[in-house]
Motif scaffolding. Structure first.
Motif, PDB file in Angstrom:
ATOM      1  N   PHE A 179      -0.446 -59.441  11.805  1.00 36.66           N
ATOM      2  CA  PHE A 179      -0.795 -60.337  12.885  1.00 36.66           C
ATOM      3  C   PHE A 179      -2.193 -60.784  13.118  1.00 36.66           C
ATOM      4  O   PHE A 179      -2.475 -62.095  13.315  1.00 36.66           O
ATOM      5  N   PHE A 180      -3.014 -59.862  13.165  1.00 35.08           N
ATOM      6  CA  PHE A 180      -4.462 -59.863  13.133  1.00 35.08           C
ATOM      7  C   PHE A 180      -5.000 -61.169  12.163  1.00 35.08           C
ATOM      8  O   PHE A 180      -5.690 -61.942  12.570  1.00 35.08           O
ATOM      9  N   ILE A 181      -4.805 -60.903  10.822  1.00 37.45           N
ATOM     10  CA  ILE A 181      -4.893 -61.676   9.959  1.00 37.45           C
ATOM     11  C   ILE A 181      -4.297 -63.086   9.822  1.00 37.45           C
ATOM     12  O   ILE A 181      -5.155 -63.949   9.594  1.00 37.45           O
ATOM     13  N   GLU A 182      -3.201 -63.072  10.153  1.00 38.60           N
ATOM     14  CA  GLU A 182      -2.328 -64.515  10.239  1.00 38.60           C
ATOM     15  C   GLU A 182      -3.032 -65.321  11.241  1.00 38.60           C
ATOM     16  O   GLU A 182      -3.075 -66.580  11.054  1.00 38.60           O
ATOM     17  N   TYR A 183      -3.349 -64.654  12.206  1.00 39.97           N
ATOM     18  CA  TYR A 183      -3.808 -65.352  13.414  1.00 39.97           C
ATOM     19  C   TYR A 183      -4.975 -66.167  13.015  1.00 39.97           C
ATOM     20  O   TYR A 183      -5.615 -67.520  13.173  1.00 39.97           O
ATOM     21  N   ILE A 184      -5.950 -65.451  12.264  1.00 38.00           N
ATOM     22  CA  ILE A 184      -7.338 -65.928  11.984  1.00 38.00           C
ATOM     23  C   ILE A 184      -7.075 -67.045  10.638  1.00 38.00           C
ATOM     24  O   ILE A 184      -7.877 -68.028  10.595  1.00 38.00           O
ATOM     25  N   LEU A 185      -6.127 -66.813   9.904  1.00 35.00           N
ATOM     26  CA  LEU A 185      -5.859 -67.979   8.974  1.00 35.00           C
ATOM     27  C   LEU A 185      -4.901 -69.146   9.393  1.00 35.00           C
ATOM     28  O   LEU A 185      -4.501 -69.942   9.028  1.00 35.00           O
ATOM     29  N   GLY A 186      -4.503 -68.803  10.913  1.00 35.22           N
ATOM     30  CA  GLY A 186      -3.811 -69.918  11.565  1.00 35.22           C
ATOM     31  C   GLY A 186      -2.498 -70.090  10.916  1.00 35.22           C
ATOM     32  O   GLY A 186      -1.816 -71.022  11.238  1.00 35.22           O
ATOM     33  N   LYS A 187      -2.035 -69.145  10.628  1.00 31.88           N
ATOM     34  CA  LYS A 187      -0.505 -69.220   9.862  1.00 31.88           C
ATOM     35  C   LYS A 187       0.502 -69.399  11.114  1.00 31.88           C
ATOM     36  O   LYS A 187       1.433 -69.889  10.676  1.00 31.88           O
ATOM     37  N   ASN A 188       0.265 -68.858  12.202  1.00 34.30           N
ATOM     38  CA  ASN A 188       1.101 -69.025  13.297  1.00 34.30           C
ATOM     39  C   ASN A 188       0.979 -70.063  14.499  1.00 34.30           C
ATOM     40  O   ASN A 188       1.300 -69.990  15.416  1.00 34.30           O
ATOM     41  N   LEU A 189      -0.264 -70.806  13.966  1.00 34.47           N
ATOM     42  CA  LEU A 189      -0.752 -71.885  14.897  1.00 34.47           C
ATOM     43  C   LEU A 189       0.534 -72.819  15.085  1.00 34.47           C
ATOM     44  O   LEU A 189       1.168 -73.378  14.176  1.00 34.47           O
ATOM     45  N   ASN A 190       0.843 -73.099  16.329  1.00 31.41           N
ATOM     46  CA  ASN A 190       1.863 -74.020  16.785  1.00 31.41           C
ATOM     47  C   ASN A 190       1.369 -75.242  17.417  1.00 31.41           C
ATOM     48  O   ASN A 190       1.004 -75.258  18.508  1.00 31.41           O
ATOM     49  N   LEU A 191       1.352 -76.258  16.955  1.00 34.88           N
ATOM     50  CA  LEU A 191       0.793 -77.520  17.487  1.00 34.88           C
ATOM     51  C   LEU A 191       1.395 -78.102  18.948  1.00 34.88           C
ATOM     52  O   LEU A 191       0.970 -78.767  19.778  1.00 34.88           O
ATOM     53  N   ASN A 192       2.601 -77.436  18.918  1.00 31.88           N
ATOM     54  CA  ASN A 192       3.348 -77.706  20.389  1.00 31.88           C
ATOM     55  C   ASN A 192       2.506 -76.872  21.317  1.00 31.88           C
ATOM     56  O   ASN A 192       2.980 -77.211  22.789  1.00 31.88           O
ATOM     57  N   LYS A 193       1.833 -75.881  20.921  1.00 30.36           N
ATOM     58  CA  LYS A 193       1.324 -74.911  21.941  1.00 30.36           C
ATOM     59  C   LYS A 193       0.254 -74.265  21.535  1.00 30.36           C
ATOM     60  O   LYS A 193       0.221 -73.165  20.996  1.00 30.36           O
ATOM     61  N   VAL A 194      -0.827 -74.995  21.655  1.00 28.92           N
ATOM     62  CA  VAL A 194      -2.208 -74.671  21.060  1.00 28.92           C
ATOM     63  C   VAL A 194      -2.997 -73.559  21.997  1.00 28.92           C
ATOM     64  O   VAL A 194      -3.338 -74.148  22.941  1.00 28.92           O
ATOM     65  N   GLY A 195      -3.014 -72.415  21.533  1.00 28.03           N
ATOM     66  CA  GLY A 195      -3.759 -71.385  22.537  1.00 28.03           C
ATOM     67  C   GLY A 195      -5.314 -71.769  22.454  1.00 28.03           C
ATOM     68  O   GLY A 195      -6.097 -72.440  21.790  1.00 28.03           O
ATOM     69  N   SER A 196      -6.058 -71.142  23.427  1.00 30.15           N
ATOM     70  CA  SER A 196      -7.627 -71.347  23.658  1.00 30.15           C
ATOM     71  C   SER A 196      -8.266 -71.341  22.504  1.00 30.15           C
ATOM     72  O   SER A 196      -9.392 -72.083  22.354  1.00 30.15           O
ATOM     73  N   GLY A 197      -8.165 -70.410  21.790  1.00 29.11           N
ATOM     74  CA  GLY A 197      -9.266 -70.120  20.709  1.00 29.11           C
ATOM     75  C   GLY A 197      -9.143 -71.116  19.719  1.00 29.11           C
ATOM     76  O   GLY A 197     -10.340 -71.698  19.280  1.00 29.11           O
ATOM     77  N   TRP A 198      -8.048 -71.506  19.052  1.00 27.06           N
ATOM     78  CA  TRP A 198      -7.739 -72.423  17.963  1.00 27.06           C
ATOM     79  C   TRP A 198      -8.233 -73.904  18.694  1.00 27.06           C
ATOM     80  O   TRP A 198      -8.527 -74.553  18.201  1.00 27.06           O
ATOM     81  N   ARG A 199      -7.964 -73.980  20.098  1.00 29.02           N
ATOM     82  CA  ARG A 199      -8.266 -75.199  20.607  1.00 29.02           C
ATOM     83  C   ARG A 199      -9.650 -75.475  20.684  1.00 29.02           C
ATOM     84  O   ARG A 199     -10.437 -76.584  20.140  1.00 29.02           O
ATOM     85  N   ARG A 200     -10.397 -74.275  20.909  1.00 28.18           N
ATOM     86  CA  ARG A 200     -11.908 -74.538  21.037  1.00 28.18           C
ATOM     87  C   ARG A 200     -12.454 -74.902  19.589  1.00 28.18           C
ATOM     88  O   ARG A 200     -13.296 -75.862  19.364  1.00 28.18           O
ATOM     89  N   ARG A 201     -12.016 -74.126  18.553  1.00 31.39           N
ATOM     90  CA  ARG A 201     -12.444 -74.338  17.264  1.00 31.39           C
ATOM     91  C   ARG A 201     -12.103 -75.672  16.871  1.00 31.39           C
ATOM     92  O   ARG A 201     -13.006 -76.271  16.007  1.00 31.39           O
ATOM     93  N   LEU A 202     -10.882 -76.175  16.912  1.00 28.74           N
ATOM     94  CA  LEU A 202     -10.361 -77.520  16.459  1.00 28.74           C
ATOM     95  C   LEU A 202     -11.071 -78.755  17.225  1.00 28.74           C
ATOM     96  O   LEU A 202     -11.596 -79.653  16.442  1.00 28.74           O
ATOM     97  N   VAL A 203     -11.143 -78.348  18.530  1.00 24.09           N
ATOM     98  CA  VAL A 203     -12.091 -79.683  19.208  1.00 24.09           C
ATOM     99  C   VAL A 203     -13.433 -79.545  18.614  1.00 24.09           C
ATOM    100  O   VAL A 203     -14.073 -80.734  18.421  1.00 24.09           O
ATOM    101  N   LYS A 204     -14.194 -78.419  18.346  1.00 26.36           N
ATOM    102  CA  LYS A 204     -15.374 -78.615  17.708  1.00 26.36           C
ATOM    103  C   LYS A 204     -15.490 -79.430  16.432  1.00 26.36           C
ATOM    104  O   LYS A 204     -16.301 -80.162  16.348  1.00 26.36           O
TER     105      LYS A 204
END
Ligand SMILES: [Zn+2]
Length: 345
Positions: A179-204
């Motif tokens: 789960f740890f590594i899949e989060y970092i690799l964005g494997k469970n990123l769901n574009l219908n509901k983007v969490g704060s960490g990935w939002r910050r990274r992608l907005v940048k």
């Protein structure tokens, strides 16, 4: 001069220095750790264990292997072969292994290194730490142990100073580590509901590419926003690129009986030190200088290099096929890469 004998002596010289100066890693709970080593392959042998620090150090001094590994796991029977069940794994360190390919700016063969790919590896290590481990997992620099891998990569260990937290994460089972590594690799990123960490990274990343980000900063459902945009292909490609930024070896997180190089051992392909680096030193760290054992810069050999090799820049000098006099550091690099050469004197 006998080449192999000389190489073996150089490894011995390094290990006696590293042990005398207390630099070689002594894994915690050493009696529960499995060790592996190699000379001509990365791992010729594993399922080795030592009863204590002294036995371990004596073994390293005597054998001076070209590759030296310890298990991330603690095991009841580290010297039994046949997997995690036989070994009875009861605890496991968490570490990330960044291992990068050569970059498109590199002008050398696949297995060679230069400042460009070594820098790319370092940038990825910094990205993992500063974009994930610190902001999303709340870790501080004191909770991390960082080592240059000795080749084109970095090992980043998660060792929280808080013993209670460390105890929890070192008892993670495989699915939790995944789960740890899949989060970092964005494997469970769901574009219908983007969490704060990935939002910050992608907005940048969007900002860098001049994509309007106001809506993305406010809304969780990005799919809805993107689909209405004219530049949606560009946006999807930026997302995709960001998700694939890190070249992480998933096995290092996954495998219950994974071995990782001992910190401050030598890497047999390069002769570079698997060097521990403080977080604040990472920015200025240059493996082509800082991961070279000083003693190897002072000893020179006359050689005849019998095949065409790419240039290698070690210390402040550039060496090539034509080089007639090379330091021990370059000798080890050429040897590790299987280059055909002769030591004349
Ligand atoms: Zn390169």
């Amino acid at each position: 001069m006998d080449k192999l004998n000389e190489i073996q002596n150089l490894y011995k010289e390094y290990y006696s220095y590293a042990i005398k100066n207390d630099l070689l890693e002594v894994p915690e709970g050493i009696e529960y750790r499995e060790f592996g080593y190699g000379y001509f392959k990365k791992v010729d042998n594993r399922n080795i264990s030592f009863k204590d620090e002294e036995e371990y150090k004596n073994w390293v001094l005597k054998n001076a292997p070209f590759h030296l590994y310890k298990s991330l796991s603690y095991m009841e029977f580290p010297d039994k072969s046949g997997g995690a069940n036989k070994k009875k794994v009861f605890r496991r360190e968490i570490a990330f292994d960044i291992d990068v390919h050569k970059t498109n700016k590199c002008r050398h063969s696949d297995d060679w290194v230069c400042d460009k790919c070594l820098n790319a590896a370092k940038e990825q290590a910094i990205y993992l730490i500063e974009e994930f481990l610190m902001p999303d997992f709340g870790l501080s620099k004191e909770d991390l142990q960082i080592a240059f891998s000795g080749n084109r990569g970095y090992h980043i260990y998660i060792k929280p100073k808080d013993e209670e937290i460390r105890n929890i994460i070192e008892h993670y089972e495989k699915p939790q580590r995944r789960f740890f590594i899949e989060y970092i690799l964005g494997k469970n990123l769901n574009l219908n509901k983007v969490g704060s960490g990935w939002r910050r990274r992608l907005v940048k990343e969007f900002k860098k590419k001049r994509i309007a980000t106001k809506q993305f900063e406010k809304e969780e459902n990005w799919k809805k926003i993107i689909e209405k945009r004219k530049n949606k292909d560009k946006i999807y490609s930026i997302i995709n690129e960001t998700l694939n930024k890190l070249e992480l070896d998933e096995k290092v997180m996954d495998d219950d009986i994974r071995l990782l190089r001992v910190i401050n051992s030598l890497h047999g392909y390069t002769g570079f030190i698997v060097k521990e680096i403080k977080y604040k030193e990472l920015d200025n760290f240059n493996p082509l200088k800082d991961a070279i054992f000083n003693g190897f810069n002072k000893k020179f050999y006359n050689v005849k290099i019998k095949q065409k090799v790419d240039k290698i820049n070690i210390g402040d000098e550039i060496y090539s096929t034509k080089s007639k006099e090379i330091p021990a550091s370059v000798l080890l690099f050429l040897f590790g890469h299987g280059v055909d050469f002769e030591i004349i004197g």
